[in-house]
Enzyme design. Structure first.
Site, PDB file in Angstrom:
ATOM      1  N   LEU A 101      -2.270   1.103   3.761  1.00 18.49           N
ATOM      2  CA  LEU A 101      -0.954   1.272   3.758  1.00 18.49           C
ATOM      3  C   LEU A 101      -0.197   0.114   4.667  1.00 18.49           C
ATOM      4  O   LEU A 101      -0.582   0.019   5.710  1.00 18.49           O
ATOM      5  CB  LEU A 101      -0.363   2.597   4.155  1.00 18.49           C
ATOM      6  CG  LEU A 101      -1.141   3.780   3.638  1.00 18.49           C
ATOM      7  CD1 LEU A 101      -0.524   5.031   4.266  1.00 18.49           C
ATOM      8  CD2 LEU A 101      -0.853   3.690   2.197  1.00 18.49           C
ATOM      9  N   CYS A 102       0.390  -0.785   4.107  1.00 17.00           N
ATOM     10  CA  CYS A 102       1.133  -1.906   4.682  1.00 17.00           C
ATOM     11  C   CYS A 102       0.022  -2.786   5.295  1.00 17.00           C
ATOM     12  O   CYS A 102      -0.801  -3.125   4.562  1.00 17.00           O
ATOM     13  CB  CYS A 102       2.160  -1.518   5.753  1.00 17.00           C
ATOM     14  SG  CYS A 102       3.448  -2.512   6.214  1.00 17.00           S
ATOM     15  N   THR A 103       0.419  -2.967   6.547  1.00 19.41           N
ATOM     16  CA  THR A 103      -0.519  -3.913   7.339  1.00 19.41           C
ATOM     17  C   THR A 103      -2.025  -3.240   7.692  1.00 19.41           C
ATOM     18  O   THR A 103      -2.870  -3.942   8.246  1.00 19.41           O
ATOM     19  CB  THR A 103      -0.015  -4.566   8.690  1.00 19.41           C
ATOM     20  OG1 THR A 103       0.401  -3.148   9.409  1.00 19.41           O
ATOM     21  CG2 THR A 103       1.242  -5.259   8.586  1.00 19.41           C
TER      22      THR A 103
END
Length: 322
Positions: A101-103
């Site tokens: 998720l994301c970074t």
């Protein structure tokens, strides 16, 4: 029961971890069969934003999980914990489906899971992800990517999109839509949909482009050209192009097309007008032109976009790019 292990190690952001726990940890009433067994796995207490989280299992539990989710890292410049990287790699080798998720994509990259695969992360970090892991095919535009056993999402809200996509894969469209309704979010945003579409640039009222931009936005239904815009601004097309690039980062035509697409998005979301009518109202002329330009900018067709935003039963939506 399908086991979802949330990797809680290193410095994490609380939004993505909270989203994953909420979505996978709470079955909808319509889920008559087995749901997910959600585990927090980490080496010990971890700081997650302003909160302290204590995992209930060690990182070794990732190896036997069906799905491993790696939440967002708080600082991409800080190397991920080696024990986390090793555990994520071992889980994938053992057959787990791994999603970031994301970074969290930087952890997958460190584990070698992005090599030769499409990947994304928050648009503000895609350049760094690509530079750090050059064997990955980093796409800065999409909401999420699905390589089968390795999935990645863009920032914040895209974590919800990817989570709903996983539920769709595991339990079908109806259950995914039920979870979306509980969260009060669109039932489906295609993975190939653009992370964002540039908004009109706000310039100071005294700026020479301020009046021109406002004038254009009031006439999106007209067949405007760069010459028309330059004449209105009392300048040459070449000089207008330099001004637009310095203020908006786009050419006049690119900016104009973006605003036409944004207007089309608004009409698709809020009216029942046909695609043909919207094409005329946004200066695209024909439905064919609107569909081509809309898909180029937003990455999904107008009909798919409308269905995702306005039809709560629209779960099985085509258009996700692999």
């Amino acid at each position: 029961m399908h086991t979802v292990a949330l990797a809680t190690a290193g410095h994490l952001l609380h939004f993505e971890l909270g989203v994953a726990y909420e979505i996978f940890g709470n079955p909808p009433l319509e889920a008559s069969g087995s749901w997910y067994d959600v585990l927090l796995c980490g080496p010990g207490p971890v700081q997650v934003g302003p909160f302290s989280v204590e995992p209930d299992h060690g990182l070794d539990r990732l190896v036997s999980a069906d799905t491993v989710i790696v939440p967002a890292c708080a600082d991409v410049d800080e190397p991920p914990p080696p024990e986390l990287v090793d555990a994520v790699r071992a889980a994938h080798e053992a057959g787990a489906r791994v999603a970031s998720l994301c970074t969290g994509a930087f952890v997958l990259g460190a584990a070698g899971l992005l090599d030769g695969r499409r990947a994304t992360t928050h648009w503000g970090h895609t350049a760094e992800l690509s530079a750090r892991y050059p064997l990955a095919e980093v796409d800065p535009d999409v909401l999420y990517t699905d390589n089968g056993s390795v999935l990645t999402s863009a920032g914040k809200a895209a974590a919800v999109d990817l989570s709903l996509h996983l539920i769709h894969l595991d339990h079908g469209a109806a259950i995914a839509n039920s979870v979306a309704r509980r969260l009060v979010v669109p039932p489906h945003r295609s993975g190939g949909q653009a992370q964002f579409v540039a908004t009109p640039v706000e310039v100071n009222g005294d700026h020479r482009l301020a009046q021109l931009l406002a004038w254009v936005l009031e006439r999106l239904d007209e067949p405007l050209t760069v010459t028309d815009m330059a004449r209105r601004a009392n300048t040459s097309p070449r000089h207008l192009g330099r001004q637009f690039r310095s203020v908006t980062g786009q050419t006049p035509l690119q900016w104009l097309l973006t605003q036409r697409v944004r207007r089309a998005q608004e009409l698709l979301e809020t009216t029942d007008q046909s695609v043909e009518s919207i094409a005329v109202a946004t200066g695209m002329g024909t439905a064919t032109t609107l569909r081509r330009q809309f898909k180029r900018v937003v990455a999904v067709p107008p009909d798919t976009y409308r269905r995702a935003f306005r039809d709560p039963s629209a779960g099985d939506v085509p258009g996700r790019r692999r």
